[in-house]
Design an enzyme around this catalytic site. Structure first.
Site, short mmCIF file in Angstrom:
data_model
loop_
_atom_site.label_atom_id
_atom_site.label_comp_id
_atom_site.label_asym_id
_atom_site.label_seq_id
_atom_site.Cartn_x
_atom_site.Cartn_y
_atom_site.Cartn_z
CG ASP A 187 39.35 38.41 32.05
OD1 ASP A 187 38.90 37.26 32.15
OD2 ASP A 187 39.81 39.05 33.02
CG ASP A 224 35.31 39.65 35.03
OD1 ASP A 224 34.30 38.98 35.07
OD2 ASP A 224 36.22 39.52 34.20
P1 ATP Z 1 37.61 38.21 38.56
O1 ATP Z 1 36.85 37.13 37.89
O2 ATP Z 1 36.80 39.16 39.32
O3 ATP Z 1 38.64 38.86 37.71
P2 ATP Z 1 39.71 36.98 39.96
O4 ATP Z 1 40.70 37.71 39.17
O5 ATP Z 1 39.88 37.01 41.41
O6 ATP Z 1 38.28 37.42 39.73
P3 ATP Z 1 40.79 34.58 38.99
O7 ATP Z 1 41.85 35.35 38.33
O8 ATP Z 1 40.13 33.48 38.28
O9 ATP Z 1 39.63 35.49 39.46
O10 ATP Z 1 41.40 34.06 40.34
C1 ATP Z 1 40.75 33.13 41.15
C2 ATP Z 1 41.64 32.72 42.30
O11 ATP Z 1 42.79 32.07 41.77
C3 ATP Z 1 42.17 33.89 43.10
O12 ATP Z 1 41.31 34.18 44.16
C4 ATP Z 1 43.48 33.35 43.61
O13 ATP Z 1 43.31 32.63 44.79
C5 ATP Z 1 43.92 32.43 42.53
N1 ATP Z 1 44.89 33.09 41.65
C6 ATP Z 1 44.73 34.24 40.97
N2 ATP Z 1 45.81 34.56 40.27
C7 ATP Z 1 46.72 33.57 40.49
C8 ATP Z 1 48.03 33.29 40.02
N3 ATP Z 1 48.64 34.10 39.17
N4 ATP Z 1 48.63 32.19 40.47
C9 ATP Z 1 48.01 31.36 41.30
N5 ATP Z 1 46.79 31.53 41.77
C10 ATP Z 1 46.12 32.64 41.38
#
Ligand code: ATP
Length: 913
Positions: free
Chosen positions: A645, A340
């Site tokens: 996760d 990730d």
């Molecule tokens: P990884 O898989 O590397 O942890 P990540 O944390 O960026 O990646 P996600 O948490 O699934 O992956 O987030 C994907 C997208 O969703 C982000 O790029 C963002 O645009 C949106 N996002 C992340 N957190 C939030 C939130 N708390 N509320 C709304 N949108 C969010």
């Protein structure tokens, strides 16, 4: 229904039928309220009900464990031999045989205990947590501290920590396979059900041990520990599986086959000796007992288990908690690590750096969670109050938010998602605090963020009751729902999709993580906020870009993995441009294309298999893409480690050879599916675990290479004695002395062997490589022959010089043990020369065990009691010089062989064999 429910009067022994009680009745029965218990009351109840833990599964009692040590083919052989030697009147041999059986069992018992306690300590590191309300505040507590009456919050990925009567649910779906065997998730609500509803139909309950796969809920704890349904069926959820791995099983099988082969050889030799060579049956019997005792590597499995347990402990110290032991071996052959991004490769300390409104891009200064900084436009500070679109953006960012920002001494601390924490810091910087937002626009409902949706939404009403729905999420999702946009003055104007797309790409290319914010002034479609409210009609307000810098240790760790022949791939939910920019900083996927989850979804398996090897950055990927990616890589012959996760990552984690879950931000579901848990969520820890895993495997191999030649050497001596008809150079008692001194004293030192310096410069080990490769067999035979030559040579030489048989045998025993001491130093490296300071003195345990072994040998040679028991005899200084000569010979030949292997074409071929 309610009447009947409340009329249920609990008999003293039976708890109320919680599933039949309405929520309010359950709360009052439990003498608690919507906001749970006070800490003092919880402590009182904890004392009364005991911790929320299932009683440990009854382990075998110490006596049983001890007795089980005797359940071993070899020990049966030895005990039978003891009986026969007693018949033949060889009382001392009987005594030694029985003592050896006993000592072996005691050593096995202690080692097993050691391995168990090492694993227990690691189990304790995986103890689950729960979010409960105490003193009216949400707190994360140890799940063992929950008591009846506690209010618990559940979100997707949680393992339900106790039996709960649900008091509010939000699209809650729970997988109850642990209890009902039904693997399809069950939709939960708060309504009471009929008294006779089976467990699977009690929708108002969430039972301990089941897993939340979607949604959110609050519930009141009605039963803890062994009073839960899980406790009642008395099923412990497995936290760490048994102490076995493919390699250990391989060794175990090898040991057993060896025992059978040896017994067969013994039988044949017995017949040959008595019928053909004319030995007496009694004499031949002593010989074959010596052979059996010498050739079977009795200490091998127990010591390998300890080596593995020590390795696992070492990995835990480096924050990699191994849940399934086979993973230790698999780590050594990993060829691809999929990681990730957020929080693993990056620091997960978000800072908003850019806010893009229609027509204007503002920069935001400041670092971390300290709310010092300001908004600027083209270098000039802007007052947020004078820029309506920006003010709206900040309000949306603060209100559509589940995190909490708290001053913590001189620092600020975020509780909750760092992405959201950063938005609260933006609010503080621009003068819109969370408290102010909550007062003006109290929240009425929400749709929580789920990574498969990539958005979240909240419903608010002001004092007059007029509604406001805020949505925030990945820009493409929010743009899809938007019908128009706010202009700089805060007026609604037609949506300029191209503008937002351009700005999104531009912001992401700087490595910033992207969020979009939108608003809708409307009543929700249903009674509560639901999927129907996310279909359209929003007004796009702004894009927010936040920085999440790579961890510096991750940069080093990626470089180390590359050196070790391991490809690192990044699989992230983030925007493709952001992922590429961060990837470039980490040296992941440089010069290669990035592929998105949507593209992966369009590929068939064959295309994906071809594509996957050439792509290192996968963006906008969802958990189901992860599973396909793992399968595609495995089909291409790769050994994959995958991190995750969320609850939906579980299938990919299970499928990967080494599934890795995040210890801090990971859900219980992911941890349960994983082979290894990172206590610090850090990519560098995976690299460290690979290094340790390679080290443990190395040590196991070194150990086998050390142990087997001793058995081989002794067996060879006895066989030669039988075939060439001379007196036994080593008696059964002496053989047992050597084996026990060898295994308990010398061999264990190798379990403490530090990982070799160049271990991360080697290519990954081919999976399925057999332990006893052709090369290993060669090495074992070679050293066995050397040891046999040394021992037998000394024995015959002494006899020729006319010394007593006792002295000759003492020489043989000392020659073999001395050869072992020297060979122990050789064994510190399988291929590398140990003729250097590190090689000779690098492992103090090796030196200590050699010292201890030397003392034992002196005792063996000079103590009168040893003369009686083992028929040993004192040696002269010259004798010792000869014995040391044998040791040195073995040492030098073994080193020479390594040199040949490292420096000649033939040697290199042999090493591959
Ligand atoms: P990884 O898989 O590397 O942890 P990540 O944390 O960026 O990646 P996600 O948490 O699934 O992956 O987030 C994907 C997208 O969703 C982000 O790029 C963002 O645009 C949106 N996002 C992340 N957190 C939030 C939130 N708390 N509320 C709304 N949108 C969010």
């Amino acid at each position: 229904m309610t009447d009947r429910a409340t009329s249920v009067t609990p008999t003293p022994a039976a708890a109320p039928l919680w599933h039949t009680l309405p929520e309010a009745a359950a709360l009052s029965q439990l003498q608690t309220g919507e906001h749970g218990l006070s800490a003092a009351e919880a402590a009182r109840r904890l004392a009364q009900h005991g911790p929320n833990r299932l009683p440990e599964q009854r382990r075998r009692s110490a006596l049983m464990r001890f007795l089980m040590q005797f359940h071993n083919v070899l020990l049966y052989v030895m005990m039978a031999s003891a009986v026969i030697t007693a018949f033949l009147g060889h009382w001392i041999d009987t005594g030694v045989l029985l003592a050896a059986v006993l000592i072996n069992a005691v050593i096995g018992f202690i080692q097993e205990g050691k391995a168990e306690s090492a694993l227990d300590a690691i189990r304790a590191m995986l103890s689950p947590h729960a979010v409960a309300e105490r003193d009216g505040e949400r707190r994360e507590i140890d799940a063992a501290e929950l008591v009846p009456g506690d209010i618990v919050h559940l979100i997707s990925g949680d393992r339900v920590p106790a039996d709960l009567r649900l008091i509010s649910t939000k699209e809650l779906r729970v997988e109850e396979a642990a209890l009902t065997g039904e693997s399809l998730p069950v939709e939960k609500a708060t309504a009471a059900v009929a008294q006779d509803a089976p467990l699977g139909d009690r929708y108002g309950m969430a039972y301990s041990g089941t897993v939340v796969v979607y949604g959110q809920a609050r519930g009141v704890v009605v039963a803890t520990g062994s009073h839960t349904e899980l406790g009642r069926i008395n099923q412990m959820l497995s936290s760490i599986e048994s102490m076995s791995t493919p390699l250990l099983r391989q060794v175990d099988r090898f040991g057993r086959t060896l025992a059978v082969v040896i017994l067969a050889v013994c039988a044949v030799l017995f017949l040959v000796g008595t019928l053909w060579r004319g030995h007496s049956a009694a004499e031949m019997f002593m010989m074959v007992v010596a052979l059996a005792a010498s050739a079977i590597p009795e200490g091998l499995p127990a010591l390998m288990t300890v080596t593995l347990a020590l390795g696992v402990q070492r990995m835990a110290r480096r924050r990699a908690i191994v849940r399934r032991l086979p993973a230790v071996e698999a780590l050594g052959s990993v060829t691809v690590i999929c990681s990730d991004k957020t929080g693993t490769l990056t620091r997960n300390e978000m800072t908003v750096q850019r806010v893009v409104c229609a027509g204007r891009a503002y920069d935001v200064s400041g670092v971390g969670y300290e709310p010092g900084g300001e908004c600027t436009l083209d270098g000039r500070a802007v007052a947020v109050a004078d820029t309506p679109a920006l003010a709206q953006a900040v309000r949306a960012a603060v209100l559509c938010n589940d995190a909490v920002l708290r001053p913590d001494g001189t620092h600020w601390r975020v509780e909750g998602d760092p992405t959201e924490g950063a938005l609260l810091v933006l609010g503080e910087k621009t003068g819109y605090a969370q408290a102010q937002g909550e007062a003006e626009w109290p929240r009425r409902d929400s749709i929580p963020f789920e990574s498969e949706n990539r958005y979240m939404a909240t419903l608010h009403r002001d004092a007059s009751g007029s509604p406001l729905i805020y949505a925030k999420g990945a820009p493409e999702r929010i743009l899809d729902m938007s019908a128009d946009q706010l202009d700089a003055q805060g007026a609604r104007v037609p949506l300029d999709v191209d503008y937002w797309r351009r700005m999104a790409t531009d912001t992401a290319a700087k490595g910033l993580r992207l969020l979009a914010l939108a608003v809708k002034h409307a009543e929700p479609a249903g009674a509560t906020l639901g999927a129907a409210d996310m279909e359209g009609g929003y007004t796009m307000i702004a894009l927010v870009g936040m920085m999440d810098p790579p961890r510096s240790e991750a940069i080093d760790a990626v470089a180390r993995c590359h050196e070790a022949g391991i490809v690192v791939k990044m699989i992230t939910g983030d925007h493709a441009e952001t992922a590429r920019a961060i990837g470039a900083q980490l040296d992941i996927g440089v010069g290669k294309p990035a592929v998105t989850g949507a593209e992966v979804a369009l590929m068939d398996d064959a295309t994906l298999r071809e594509t996957v090897l050439g792509v290192d950055v996968f963006a906008r990927a969802s958990p189901e893409h992860k599973l396909r990616l793992v399968q595609a890589m495995q089909a291409g012959g790769q050994v994959v480690s995958m991190t995750g996760d969320g609850v939906n990552d579980a299938p990919a984690l299970k499928r990967a050879e080494v599934g890795v879950a995040m210890g801090l931000k990971g859900t219980e579901a992911a941890k349960e599916a994983a082979d290894m848990v990172l206590a610090d969520d850090n990519f560098a820890t995976i690299a460290a675990a690979v290094q340790e895993g390679r080290g443990v495997y190395d040590n196991l191999r070194k150990f086998v290479l050390f142990m087997l030649p001793t058995n081989g050497g002794e067996a060879l001596i006895v066989i030669l004695a039988i075939l060439f008809q001379f007196a036994l150079p080593i008696t059964p008692a002496q053989v047992l002395w050597i084996n026990l001194v060898t295994s308990s004293c010398l061999g264990l030192a190798l379990a403490f062997e530090p990982t070799e310096a160049g271990i991360m410069q080697r290519a990954p080990r081919p999976p399925g490589q057999p332990l006893l490769s052709g090369f290993f067999v060669w090495r074992v035979v070679m050293v066995s022959a050397l040891m046999a030559a040394g021992g037998l040579g000394m024995f015959l030489w002494e006899l020729r010089n006319g010394t007593s048989i006792e002295t000759a045998r003492t020489m043989a025993v000392n020659a073999i043990v001395m050869a072992e001491m020297f060979y122990l130093v050789n064994s510190r490296s399988i291929f590398g020369s140990i003729l250097n300071r590190q090689g000779l003195f690098g492992n103090p345990y090796v030196l200590m065990s050699i010292g201890a072994c030397l003392l034992l040998q002196l005792g063996y040679t000079y103590l009168p009691i040893m003369h009686t028991v083992f028929d040993s005899a004192p040696l002269s200084l010259l004798n010792w010089a000869e014995v040391i000569g044998v040791g040195l010979l073995v040492f030098l030949v073994a080193e020479f062989e390594k040199w040949v292997i490292g420096h000649t074409a033939l040697g290199k071929r042999l090493a591959q064999f």
